[in-house]
Design a protein around this motif. Sequence first.
Motif, short mmCIF file in Angstrom:
data_model
loop_
_atom_site.label_atom_id
_atom_site.label_comp_id
_atom_site.label_asym_id
_atom_site.label_seq_id
_atom_site.Cartn_x
_atom_site.Cartn_y
_atom_site.Cartn_z
N SER A 3 42.47 12.57 60.18
CA SER A 3 42.01 11.91 58.96
C SER A 3 40.90 12.71 58.29
CB SER A 3 41.50 10.51 59.27
OG SER A 3 42.54 9.71 59.75
N ALA A 4 40.05 13.32 59.08
CA ALA A 4 38.94 14.10 58.51
C ALA A 4 39.47 15.30 57.72
CB ALA A 4 38.02 14.58 59.63
N ASP A 5 40.54 15.91 58.20
CA ASP A 5 41.15 17.03 57.49
C ASP A 5 41.76 16.56 56.17
OD1 ASP A 5 40.50 18.60 59.66
OD2 ASP A 5 42.48 18.38 60.57
N ILE A 6 42.37 15.40 56.19
CA ILE A 6 43.01 14.87 54.98
C ILE A 6 41.97 14.52 53.92
CG2 ILE A 6 44.47 13.03 54.07
CD1 ILE A 6 45.72 12.86 56.89
N ARG A 7 40.85 13.97 54.36
CA ARG A 7 39.81 13.55 53.40
C ARG A 7 39.21 14.73 52.65
NH1 ARG A 7 39.17 8.22 54.02
NH2 ARG A 7 39.59 7.35 56.07
N THR A 8 39.29 15.93 53.21
CA THR A 8 38.76 17.10 52.51
C THR A 8 39.74 17.64 51.47
OG1 THR A 8 39.61 18.63 54.18
CG2 THR A 8 37.37 17.77 54.51
N MET A 9 40.99 17.18 51.51
CA MET A 9 42.01 17.65 50.58
C MET A 9 41.87 16.96 49.22
SD MET A 9 45.31 17.29 53.03
CE MET A 9 46.28 18.75 53.17
N THR A 10 42.38 17.62 48.18
CA THR A 10 42.44 16.99 46.86
C THR A 10 43.69 16.11 46.82
OG1 THR A 10 43.75 18.75 45.88
CG2 THR A 10 41.35 19.01 45.81
N LEU A 11 43.77 15.27 45.79
CA LEU A 11 44.93 14.39 45.66
C LEU A 11 46.22 15.19 45.47
CD1 LEU A 11 43.53 11.48 43.48
CD2 LEU A 11 44.29 11.37 45.84
N ASP A 12 46.14 16.30 44.75
CA ASP A 12 47.33 17.14 44.57
C ASP A 12 47.79 17.73 45.89
OD1 ASP A 12 47.52 16.66 41.86
OD2 ASP A 12 46.29 18.42 41.34
N GLN A 13 46.86 18.17 46.70
CA GLN A 13 47.21 18.72 48.01
C GLN A 13 47.83 17.65 48.91
OE1 GLN A 13 43.31 20.18 49.06
NE2 GLN A 13 43.93 22.31 48.72
N ILE A 14 47.28 16.45 48.84
CA ILE A 14 47.82 15.34 49.64
C ILE A 14 49.25 15.03 49.20
CG2 ILE A 14 47.61 12.87 50.13
CD1 ILE A 14 44.56 13.25 50.07
N ASP A 15 49.47 14.98 47.89
CA ASP A 15 50.81 14.69 47.38
C ASP A 15 51.80 15.77 47.80
OD1 ASP A 15 49.90 12.37 46.21
OD2 ASP A 15 49.61 13.28 44.23
N ALA A 51 52.14 8.08 56.54
CA ALA A 51 51.38 6.84 56.31
C ALA A 51 49.89 7.13 56.19
CB ALA A 51 51.64 5.86 57.46
N ARG A 52 49.39 8.02 57.03
CA ARG A 52 47.97 8.38 56.99
C ARG A 52 47.62 9.03 55.65
NH1 ARG A 52 48.02 11.15 61.58
NH2 ARG A 52 47.78 9.27 62.80
N LEU A 53 48.47 9.95 55.21
CA LEU A 53 48.23 10.63 53.94
C LEU A 53 48.26 9.65 52.77
CD1 LEU A 53 50.43 13.76 54.59
CD2 LEU A 53 48.02 13.85 53.94
N LYS A 54 49.23 8.76 52.78
CA LYS A 54 49.35 7.79 51.68
C LYS A 54 48.16 6.83 51.65
CE LYS A 54 54.29 7.58 50.80
NZ LYS A 54 55.46 6.68 50.76
N ALA A 57 45.14 8.72 50.29
CA ALA A 57 45.35 8.98 48.86
C ALA A 57 45.08 7.71 48.06
CB ALA A 57 46.77 9.47 48.61
N GLN A 58 45.53 6.58 48.57
CA GLN A 58 45.30 5.30 47.88
C GLN A 58 43.81 4.98 47.84
OE1 GLN A 58 47.55 3.57 46.25
NE2 GLN A 58 46.03 2.09 45.61
N GLN A 59 43.10 5.26 48.91
CA GLN A 59 41.66 5.02 48.94
C GLN A 59 40.94 5.88 47.91
OE1 GLN A 59 40.63 5.78 53.00
NE2 GLN A 59 41.33 3.78 53.72
N LYS A 60 41.39 7.13 47.76
CA LYS A 60 40.76 8.03 46.80
C LYS A 60 41.06 7.62 45.36
CE LYS A 60 40.25 12.28 49.40
NZ LYS A 60 40.29 13.73 49.25
N ARG A 61 42.26 7.06 45.14
CA ARG A 61 42.65 6.65 43.79
C ARG A 61 42.01 5.32 43.38
NH1 ARG A 61 47.88 8.92 45.43
NH2 ARG A 61 48.28 10.71 44.10
#
Length: 65
Positions: A3-15, A51-54, A57-61
């Motif tokens: 999760s820590a790695d995902i949180r450093t990503m931008t929304l485009d990278q997550i998508d 699921a983790r990525l989504k 991403a929803q939290q960031k949006r």
Amino acid sequence: MKSADIRTMTLDQIDDEVLKLKKEQFNLRFQRATGQLENTARVREVRRDIARLKTIAQQKRAPKR
């Protein structure tokens, strides 16, 4: 994927990562149907990573309160 790695990503990278994992998930399902799947645990890992990525991403949006 942590999760820590995902949180450093931008929304485009997550998508982009979600799209990549969806393709992998499709291929894994196809391999399982044809009896060629060797690492059955990977199906579960991919599903949970998506699921983790989504979720993140929803939290960031979401609008900040």
